[in-house]
Motif scaffolding. Sequence first.
Motif, mmCIF file in Angstrom:
data_model
loop_
_atom_site.group_PDB
_atom_site.id
_atom_site.type_symbol
_atom_site.label_atom_id
_atom_site.label_comp_id
_atom_site.label_asym_id
_atom_site.label_seq_id
_atom_site.Cartn_x
_atom_site.Cartn_y
_atom_site.Cartn_z
ATOM 1 N N GLY A 112 0.804 -1.219 0.000
ATOM 2 C CA GLY A 112 0.000 0.000 0.000
ATOM 3 C C GLY A 112 0.832 1.262 0.000
ATOM 4 O O GLY A 112 0.616 2.159 -0.814
ATOM 5 N N ASN A 113 1.843 1.329 0.893
ATOM 6 C CA ASN A 113 2.615 2.579 0.974
ATOM 7 C C ASN A 113 3.809 2.612 0.035
ATOM 8 O O ASN A 113 4.595 3.551 0.064
ATOM 9 C CB ASN A 113 3.034 2.885 2.419
ATOM 10 N N THR A 114 3.978 1.583 -0.807
ATOM 11 C CA THR A 114 4.980 1.660 -1.886
ATOM 12 C C THR A 114 4.318 1.956 -3.233
ATOM 13 O O THR A 114 5.029 2.226 -4.210
ATOM 14 C CB THR A 114 5.784 0.352 -2.005
ATOM 15 N N LEU A 115 3.006 1.943 -3.274
ATOM 16 C CA LEU A 115 2.290 2.174 -4.531
ATOM 17 C C LEU A 115 2.598 3.562 -5.094
ATOM 18 O O LEU A 115 2.814 3.721 -6.307
ATOM 19 C CB LEU A 115 0.784 2.012 -4.309
ATOM 20 N N THR A 116 2.611 4.563 -4.230
ATOM 21 C CA THR A 116 2.882 5.935 -4.668
ATOM 22 C C THR A 116 4.230 6.024 -5.374
ATOM 23 O O THR A 116 4.363 6.633 -6.436
ATOM 24 C CB THR A 116 2.868 6.888 -3.461
ATOM 25 N N ASN A 117 5.240 5.396 -4.780
ATOM 26 C CA ASN A 117 6.587 5.468 -5.336
ATOM 27 C C ASN A 117 6.710 4.657 -6.626
ATOM 28 O O ASN A 117 7.426 5.053 -7.556
ATOM 29 C CB ASN A 117 7.595 4.971 -4.305
ATOM 30 N N LEU A 118 6.024 3.533 -6.691
ATOM 31 C CA LEU A 118 6.026 2.736 -7.924
ATOM 32 C C LEU A 118 5.400 3.530 -9.070
ATOM 33 O O LEU A 118 5.868 3.470 -10.216
ATOM 34 C CB LEU A 118 5.261 1.426 -7.708
ATOM 35 N N ALA A 119 4.341 4.273 -8.758
ATOM 36 C CA ALA A 119 3.705 5.098 -9.790
ATOM 37 C C ALA A 119 4.686 6.129 -10.331
ATOM 38 O O ALA A 119 4.790 6.357 -11.543
ATOM 39 C CB ALA A 119 2.466 5.785 -9.220
ATOM 40 N N GLY A 120 5.429 6.763 -9.416
ATOM 41 C CA GLY A 120 6.432 7.726 -9.849
ATOM 42 C C GLY A 120 7.484 7.087 -10.724
ATOM 43 O O GLY A 120 7.946 7.676 -11.709
ATOM 44 N N ASP A 121 7.874 5.858 -10.388
ATOM 45 C CA ASP A 121 8.896 5.158 -11.167
ATOM 46 C C ASP A 121 8.413 4.854 -12.580
ATOM 47 O O ASP A 121 9.182 4.963 -13.543
ATOM 48 C CB ASP A 121 9.289 3.863 -10.452
ATOM 49 N N VAL A 122 7.151 4.456 -12.713
ATOM 50 C CA VAL A 122 6.604 4.175 -14.042
ATOM 51 C C VAL A 122 6.643 5.423 -14.917
ATOM 52 O O VAL A 122 7.065 5.386 -16.081
ATOM 53 C CB VAL A 122 5.155 3.639 -13.939
ATOM 54 N N VAL A 123 6.204 6.555 -14.361
ATOM 55 C CA VAL A 123 6.212 7.796 -15.139
ATOM 56 C C VAL A 123 7.645 8.203 -15.483
ATOM 57 O O VAL A 123 7.926 8.637 -16.605
ATOM 58 C CB VAL A 123 5.493 8.923 -14.366
ATOM 59 N N ALA A 153 6.266 -8.921 -11.860
ATOM 60 C CA ALA A 153 4.880 -9.373 -11.727
ATOM 61 C C ALA A 153 4.172 -8.628 -10.605
ATOM 62 O O ALA A 153 2.996 -8.272 -10.731
ATOM 63 C CB ALA A 153 4.844 -10.881 -11.474
ATOM 64 N N VAL A 154 4.877 -8.374 -9.503
ATOM 65 C CA VAL A 154 4.299 -7.600 -8.398
ATOM 66 C C VAL A 154 4.035 -6.162 -8.855
ATOM 67 O O VAL A 154 2.965 -5.595 -8.598
ATOM 68 C CB VAL A 154 5.227 -7.632 -7.173
ATOM 69 N N ARG A 155 5.011 -5.569 -9.536
ATOM 70 C CA ARG A 155 4.833 -4.208 -10.049
ATOM 71 C C ARG A 155 3.616 -4.146 -10.968
ATOM 72 O O ARG A 155 2.782 -3.241 -10.866
ATOM 73 C CB ARG A 155 6.084 -3.768 -10.822
ATOM 74 N N TYR A 156 3.519 -5.108 -11.878
ATOM 75 C CA TYR A 156 2.410 -5.103 -12.840
ATOM 76 C C TYR A 156 1.061 -5.215 -12.128
ATOM 77 O O TYR A 156 0.118 -4.493 -12.435
ATOM 78 C CB TYR A 156 2.567 -6.251 -13.841
ATOM 79 N N GLN A 157 0.979 -6.127 -11.171
ATOM 80 C CA GLN A 157 -0.283 -6.327 -10.460
ATOM 81 C C GLN A 157 -0.736 -5.043 -9.780
ATOM 82 O O GLN A 157 -1.907 -4.649 -9.878
ATOM 83 C CB GLN A 157 -0.112 -7.432 -9.418
ATOM 84 N N LEU A 158 0.170 -4.365 -9.101
ATOM 85 C CA LEU A 158 -0.202 -3.161 -8.355
ATOM 86 C C LEU A 158 -0.523 -1.991 -9.275
ATOM 87 O O LEU A 158 -1.476 -1.239 -9.036
ATOM 88 C CB LEU A 158 0.926 -2.773 -7.395
ATOM 89 N N LEU A 159 0.253 -1.828 -10.344
ATOM 90 C CA LEU A 159 0.130 -0.645 -11.188
ATOM 91 C C LEU A 159 -0.952 -0.780 -12.238
ATOM 92 O O LEU A 159 -1.595 0.207 -12.602
ATOM 93 C CB LEU A 159 1.477 -0.357 -11.848
ATOM 94 N N SER A 160 -1.181 -1.975 -12.743
ATOM 95 C CA SER A 160 -2.212 -2.154 -13.770
ATOM 96 C C SER A 160 -3.611 -2.107 -13.179
ATOM 97 O O SER A 160 -4.595 -1.947 -13.907
ATOM 98 C CB SER A 160 -2.007 -3.481 -14.507
ATOM 99 N N THR A 161 -3.703 -2.249 -11.868
ATOM 100 C CA THR A 161 -5.004 -2.161 -11.191
ATOM 101 C C THR A 161 -5.051 -0.941 -10.278
ATOM 102 O O THR A 161 -5.847 -0.897 -9.344
ATOM 103 C CB THR A 161 -5.262 -3.438 -10.358
ATOM 104 N N MET A 162 -4.204 0.034 -10.548
ATOM 105 C CA MET A 162 -4.075 1.187 -9.649
ATOM 106 C C MET A 162 -5.410 1.898 -9.468
ATOM 107 O O MET A 162 -6.049 2.295 -10.436
ATOM 108 C CB MET A 162 -3.043 2.160 -10.216
#
Length: 645
Positions: free
Chosen positions: A21-32, A326-335
């Motif tokens: 949950g609290n790494t989602l924000t940072n993963l989003a920044g990384d994708v952009v 796979a973890v990154r994809y799961q969290l970000l594709s369903t953001m």
Amino acid sequence: MAKRFCIVTAIPYVNAVPHIGNTLTNLAGDVVARYRRLRGDDVWYVVGTDENGLKIKEAAEKAGRDPKEFVAEIAGRFETIYRGLGMEYDDFVRTTSERHVRTTQALFQKLQENGHITKGTYEGWYDVSTETFYREEDLVDGKSPDGNEVRWVQEENYFFRLSAFEEPLLKLIESGEMRIIPETRRNEVLSFIRQGLRDMCISRRNPGWGIPVPGDESKVIYVWFDALINYLTTSGWPDNPNWSEIWPADVQWLGKDILARFHATLWPAMLMGAGLPTPKALVAHGWILLSGEKISKSKGNVVPPLELAQELAERSGCAPEIAIDAVRYQLLSTMPYENDGNFSYEEFDRRYNSDLANDLGNALNRSLAMAHRFVGGVVPDAPLEDEARQAIGQALDAYEAAMDDYRLERAAEAAWGLVRFLNKYIDTRAPWNLAKNQDPALGSVVRSMLESLAVASAMVAPYMPNTAKAIAEQLGLEGAPSWGGLRQGGSLAPGATLRQPKPIFPRLDVRKAAPAPAPQQQQAAKTKPSKKEEAPLPEISIEEFLKVELRVARVLEAEALEGSDKLLKLQVMVGEEKRQIVAGIRKNYNPLDLIGRQVVVVFNLKPATLRGTESQGMLLAAVDEDGGAILLQPDREAPEGARVR
């Protein structure tokens, strides 16, 4: 130097446990950040940790630790997890650092000079858990709106004149100068401002931890006031003469719960009061819930991302870096944006198998296997077919539009739309038939398949960098395809050698572990007699034999059947008819090796259901000395659907 594309992310308290949950924000920044780098931008991506709160000092004391050592250790833990998840950030701002103290005190003084900070007496309730002040009417059953215990505070403090910025903030947001995404959050912020903003207490009595108020060591700066300034700290303001090369942020990622009260009101008001530019966009996402509940340490439902990836690698057999993807994809594709999202282990497994093993994995394996089988394993020197060129263009249009709006779930869907097109395109154009008939369109079809795969890998790259690299390597590319060349269909050089296909996503067996056999059963297994030779079956007449219709078929897709360690599920073409066949050959054949191969099937066998999956025929195979299968096949290419007699 030109302005860099600046991405900042909300910083977590260091007494929190890093979880999905609290790494989602940072993963989003990384994708952009990764996407903007693909587009050629000079990116500055920032993460950090919030370390100055009173609750952090109390947590350190409770643990019998020096607060500085305590926060340094936990900040290091966050960095380990961020790097472990593949985040490529350019700066990590800790709010206890000297540079942050300098920027915070400088901004405080600037606001004082401009008349936006005054001194007064604060009297009210304080929630230490969220470091937030509340009025009596804000409390719910004597607690904060979040359900936390509150303390009564009465002391002389400094106040920021937030009420003076109501109209400037409304203008800033309504004009689009500072975008708020999604629209529902923007409306919430506007409603919050129109209800009236109150001046905010921005200091506390100095407890021996925090950033002292300039010129008044008896007070420390309120943790929320100081934490927001970390975004400006990364630019080096006020000492760096080139700070404007980084600030303002082009996009700022955060959770929905800290948008209206802090990031969309207090923070831009502070900047306007100091004469500094405001962020260009704020993106506030929803929470990730676990089985409908908010993830928290106190509830014991934390899902650590690195452990989740490690477990996936062990269960599926995929490489550890692919499991991270796979973890990154799961969290970000369903953001989640407008609403909260829900994580479950069952859905995680299902999407791994459906989206990664089935969709992307099959697109890669089939494209490369057929390229090796039908065009010698090189990129054909042939133009793309119009159908493929159009699909690529439409996918890129949707992907780029979604990325411009910071809608990561829509961009992921655009990428997978192209992957699904590719799988359908292979079925429709049937390169095996083109090869058999020596159709001159074969080169264009295979080239279209490979180019579609290359474009899909580029679109996947921000979400799954290791996967994109693995696909690029199998396509014979040294790095990611150039974004500018994706629409022209020139990602792959004609004549370039393709590598042999190598599965990236082994299908995940979601079965529960079987109980260990009882001791007596184990002993019985040791003394099991050897298998006797089977007796010959009764003779049959030629008329009886001719009732069995045997046909040549070609394997289009092959995958392990979920819940079985013996069965494979195959999609085969028998002439013009596509069928699904379940065969007990998993121990002897890698699914990838079967794609494109001709086999012999019993065509008129009555359909049967095996492990809940319909089988519309049977493969012919010999049996080796260990009981394994040896598939029968023509010794040369046979006509599709040919009868076997």
